[in-house]
Structure formats: structure tokens, C-alpha cells
Design an enzyme around this catalytic site. Sequence first.
Site, PDB file in Angstrom:
ATOM      1  N   ASP A   1       0.878  -1.154   0.000  1.00 25.15           N
ATOM      2  CA  ASP A   1       0.000   0.000   0.000  1.00 25.15           C
ATOM      3  C   ASP A   1       0.926   1.217   0.000  1.00 25.15           C
ATOM      4  O   ASP A   1       2.088   1.115   0.398  1.00 25.15           O
ATOM      5  CB  ASP A   1      -0.894  -0.023   1.249  1.00 25.15           C
ATOM      6  CG  ASP A   1      -1.771   1.200   1.341  1.00 25.15           C
ATOM      7  OD1 ASP A   1      -2.414   1.548   0.332  1.00 25.15           O
ATOM      8  OD2 ASP A   1      -1.804   1.823   2.422  1.00 25.15           O
ATOM      9  N   ARG A   2       0.441   2.351  -0.463  1.00 28.22           N
ATOM     10  CA  ARG A   2       1.304   3.531  -0.527  1.00 28.22           C
ATOM     11  C   ARG A   2       1.182   4.380   0.729  1.00 28.22           C
ATOM     12  O   ARG A   2       2.070   4.401   1.567  1.00 28.22           O
ATOM     13  CB  ARG A   2       0.979   4.350  -1.786  1.00 28.22           C
ATOM     14  CG  ARG A   2       2.063   5.379  -2.100  1.00 28.22           C
ATOM     15  CD  ARG A   2       1.655   6.305  -3.222  1.00 28.22           C
ATOM     16  NE  ARG A   2       0.799   7.374  -2.685  1.00 28.22           N
ATOM     17  CZ  ARG A   2       0.198   8.274  -3.434  1.00 28.22           C
ATOM     18  NH1 ARG A   2       0.293   8.243  -4.748  1.00 28.22           N
ATOM     19  NH2 ARG A   2      -0.550   9.210  -2.874  1.00 28.22           N
ATOM     20  N   ASP A   3       0.067   5.103   0.862  1.00 29.36           N
ATOM     21  CA  ASP A   3      -0.099   6.054   1.961  1.00 29.36           C
ATOM     22  C   ASP A   3      -0.222   5.316   3.290  1.00 29.36           C
ATOM     23  O   ASP A   3      -1.110   4.494   3.480  1.00 29.36           O
ATOM     24  CB  ASP A   3      -1.324   6.927   1.708  1.00 29.36           C
ATOM     25  CG  ASP A   3      -1.229   7.690   0.385  1.00 29.36           C
ATOM     26  OD1 ASP A   3      -0.113   8.093   0.017  1.00 29.36           O
ATOM     27  OD2 ASP A   3      -2.270   7.869  -0.272  1.00 29.36           O
ATOM     28  N   ASP A  28       0.943   9.601   5.925  1.00 30.40           N
ATOM     29  CA  ASP A  28      -0.392   9.780   5.371  1.00 30.40           C
ATOM     30  C   ASP A  28      -1.192  10.844   6.116  1.00 30.40           C
ATOM     31  O   ASP A  28      -2.030  10.522   6.954  1.00 30.40           O
ATOM     32  CB  ASP A  28      -1.139   8.446   5.394  1.00 30.40           C
ATOM     33  CG  ASP A  28      -2.502   8.519   4.717  1.00 30.40           C
ATOM     34  OD1 ASP A  28      -2.775   9.521   4.015  1.00 30.40           O
ATOM     35  OD2 ASP A  28      -3.292   7.592   4.893  1.00 30.40           O
ATOM     36  N   GLY A  62      -3.294  12.576   4.537  1.00 29.25           N
ATOM     37  CA  GLY A  62      -4.531  12.593   3.767  1.00 29.25           C
ATOM     38  C   GLY A  62      -4.341  13.156   2.374  1.00 29.25           C
ATOM     39  O   GLY A  62      -3.841  14.264   2.210  1.00 29.25           O
ATOM     40  N   GLN A  91      -6.794   5.639  -4.682  1.00 32.25           N
ATOM     41  CA  GLN A  91      -6.590   7.075  -4.852  1.00 32.25           C
ATOM     42  C   GLN A  91      -7.935   7.754  -5.097  1.00 32.25           C
ATOM     43  O   GLN A  91      -8.189   8.324  -6.157  1.00 32.25           O
ATOM     44  CB  GLN A  91      -5.590   7.346  -5.985  1.00 32.25           C
ATOM     45  CG  GLN A  91      -4.166   6.943  -5.646  1.00 32.25           C
ATOM     46  CD  GLN A  91      -3.607   7.743  -4.485  1.00 32.25           C
ATOM     47  OE1 GLN A  91      -3.694   8.963  -4.448  1.00 32.25           O
ATOM     48  NE2 GLN A  91      -3.045   7.052  -3.491  1.00 32.25           N
ATOM     49  N   CYS A  94      -6.283   3.049  -7.917  1.00 35.88           N
ATOM     50  CA  CYS A  94      -7.717   3.037  -8.196  1.00 35.88           C
ATOM     51  C   CYS A  94      -8.309   4.413  -7.898  1.00 35.88           C
ATOM     52  O   CYS A  94      -8.463   4.776  -6.730  1.00 35.88           O
ATOM     53  CB  CYS A  94      -8.423   1.974  -7.357  1.00 35.88           C
ATOM     54  SG  CYS A  94     -10.211   1.956  -7.675  1.00 35.88           S
ATOM     55  N   LYS A 131      -9.572  -1.354  -3.001  1.00 30.81           N
ATOM     56  CA  LYS A 131      -9.477  -2.218  -1.845  1.00 30.81           C
ATOM     57  C   LYS A 131     -10.620  -1.892  -0.888  1.00 30.81           C
ATOM     58  O   LYS A 131     -10.943  -0.720  -0.727  1.00 30.81           O
ATOM     59  CB  LYS A 131      -8.116  -2.028  -1.160  1.00 30.81           C
ATOM     60  CG  LYS A 131      -6.953  -2.462  -2.023  1.00 30.81           C
ATOM     61  CD  LYS A 131      -5.600  -2.167  -1.398  1.00 30.81           C
ATOM     62  CE  LYS A 131      -5.306  -0.689  -1.453  1.00 30.81           C
ATOM     63  NZ  LYS A 131      -4.036  -0.291  -0.851  1.00 30.81           N
TER      64      LYS A 131
END
EC number: 3.1.3.-
Length: 171
Positions: A11-13, A19, A21, A55, A92, A112
Site C-alpha cells: 500500500d502507498r499512503d 499519510d 490525507g 486514490q 484506483c 481495496k
Amino acid sequence: MSITRPALFLDRDGVLNEDPGYVHRWEDFHWIPGAREAVAAFNAAGWWVFVVTNQSGVGRGYYAEDDVIALHAKMSESLGEIGARIDAYYYCPQHPEAQVDVYRHPDPPDRKPNPGMLLRAIAEWPVDLSRSLMVGDKGSDLEAAARAGVRALHFTGGNLAEFLKAEVAVG
């Protein structure tokens, strides 16, 4: 036929970067400690490394897909400075309540906890599913992995390289 390799799905953030936001600009991007080193270690061990990231900010109209692509290019550039790489980025932008019509979908297959991004990577790359791993910071990441048949680890913060040290020789 290509020889399969295990894949590290990230996962990225919240896993690769802090993160606060809707991160979409490089100047707001801050690597999680040990993130670049963890990617480099898995690269060196012969694993594929994929980013799989919701996203929804695109669908919500906060930023454009081009912003996501540009940020991923900057991430790759930064990783390249230490000889690391992401083999592919999957994201996404769709969301059930998207403000931008083209991104509104009642249940986006790639969002997800749906497993679409992982399944696409598995279909597009010679992945050894039995040895692959997903790292996420949310229940939706872990559920997507389970639904794709990928073992998952829940990252709750700290140093990513330290967190993954038992999975591969990191560092």
C-alpha cells in the site's frame, strides 16, 4: 514462460509514505523511515515490488490522475537514487461517491478491499503467489490480499525495513 518470483505488494499512503490525507504533490510526500531501504532489499532478493493504492482523491475531484502518475515518477526517481525500484504502480481512482462522474462506480473492482489491483499484477507479471506478501496499514489492504490469495502483514508504523527484516535480508 518466465520464471516466477515472489511479489511484495505495498500500500502507498501509511506504508511507503506518511499519510496526512490525499498526498498528491511531491512537496507533501515524506517517506516512512526505512521504506526505500525495504524496497531495495526486496529488489536485491529478486522479488517483484508493486504499489497498490486507492486514490479516491481523484474521483473526489481533489487532484487529477496526472498528479498520481507524476508523484509515482518522483517516487521512482527517489528510489533510483539508492538503486531501488517499484516494478509497477497500480492505483484506483474510482469511488462509490466520486464527485467526478467518470470515476463513480458502486463497487470498483480495483478499490481495496476488492482484490482487483493485486489480481491485475498477478495476471501481468510472473508472480509466485505462494511466496508473495502484501503490506498494508488498513483492514481493507489485508482483506484485498486475502481475497487475492496473498499473505498479508499489518504495518502499524515505525521503520518499514525493520518491520520486514524477518521476511528478507533488509539493510
